[in-house]
Motif scaffolding. Structure first.
Motif: not given
Length: 242
Positions: A189-198, A208-217, A229-235
């Motif tokens: 259940a525990s997981y690592v995630h990464y996010s980046a924002s411009l 205004f922002s462009l963002n990417v999130d990825y959870a290692d699930i 769940a295991d795909k990068p989320q761009v928003w």
């Protein structure tokens, strides 16, 4: 912006919060509000809207002493009847010889959810320059023997970088350590995630922002497994403060 450490984000709580404290001078108090819209509401690497858009906003009170309190709300979609999340928080922030600190409490309420899934966290953050590390501990919860239950701990580190022409970049790495991890039905259940924002500060037009999130699930992991769940989320997002 949502406080929590994430971000972290005056409120109707102010009067009760100050009941046991010295009342600050109005001249040194600041009341602000914010509104925003996102194409996908992400919380620590997990979508809260099944990948759909959300409307968000909040009100904050901050005193020169470092005391603050606020409330923040967002639309959500958990696949049931729940339609919104309401956060209430208060804390104290400041700095000592260039080292910034922020400690507080935040309560996550889902008032129209079919089941009571509210929980509260105690959080703390230390920052130096463009870098910060923080921790959030789930102090109490209605999610008995489940994720987001008492004893869960979220750790994170972040970095921010100002760029030319009012642009900025930020990066976060977080780890969610669930107390039920390893128990039947909650393996991995525990997981690592990464996010980046411009982000771009457009002055009166907001940010205004462009963002990417990825959870290692992985797709099979319980309880977060899903085709997304295991795909990068761009928003993308927009916020404006008043």
């Amino acid at each position: 912006m949502k406080r929590n450490a994430y971000n972290l984000t005056a409120s109707v709580l102010t009067a009760s919060l100050l009941g046991t404290l010295a009342v600050p001078s109005i001249a040194h108090a600041e009341l602000s509000a914010n509104i925003g819209a996102v194409s996908n509401y992400m919380f620590r690497g997990l979508t809260q809207t099944e990948g759909a858009s959300a409307i968000q906003g909040g009100v904050d009170y901050e005193d020169a002493s470092g005391l603050y309190a606020g409330t923040w709300v967002s639309t959500i979609d958990f696949g049931d009847e729940a339609t919104h999340e309401l956060d209430l928080y208060f804390g104290f922030a400041g700095d000592v010889e260039g080292i910034a600190y922020d400690v507080g409490y935040i309560y996550y309420a889902y008032t129209d959810a079919p089941d009571n899934i509210d929980f509260g966290e105690i959080y703390g953050e230390i920052g130096l320059g463009n870098f910060a590390v923080g921790i959030a501990y789930t102090a109490h919860s209605e999610n008995q023997d489940n994720v987001f239950d008492e004893g869960d701990i979220y750790y994170y580190g972040s970095a921010s970088l100002p760029l030319a022409d009012d642009f900025s970049a930020s990066f976060t790495v977080g780890y969610y350590d669930f107390d039920v991890d390893g128990k039947a039905g909650f393996e991995d259940a525990s997981y690592v995630h990464y996010s980046a924002s411009l982000a771009k500060d457009a002055s009166e037009l907001g940010e205004f922002s462009l963002n990417v999130d990825y959870a290692d699930i992985s797709k099979s992991d319980s309880p977060f497994g899903s085709p997304r769940a295991d795909k990068p989320q761009v928003w993308v997002g927009w916020t404006k403060s008043f």
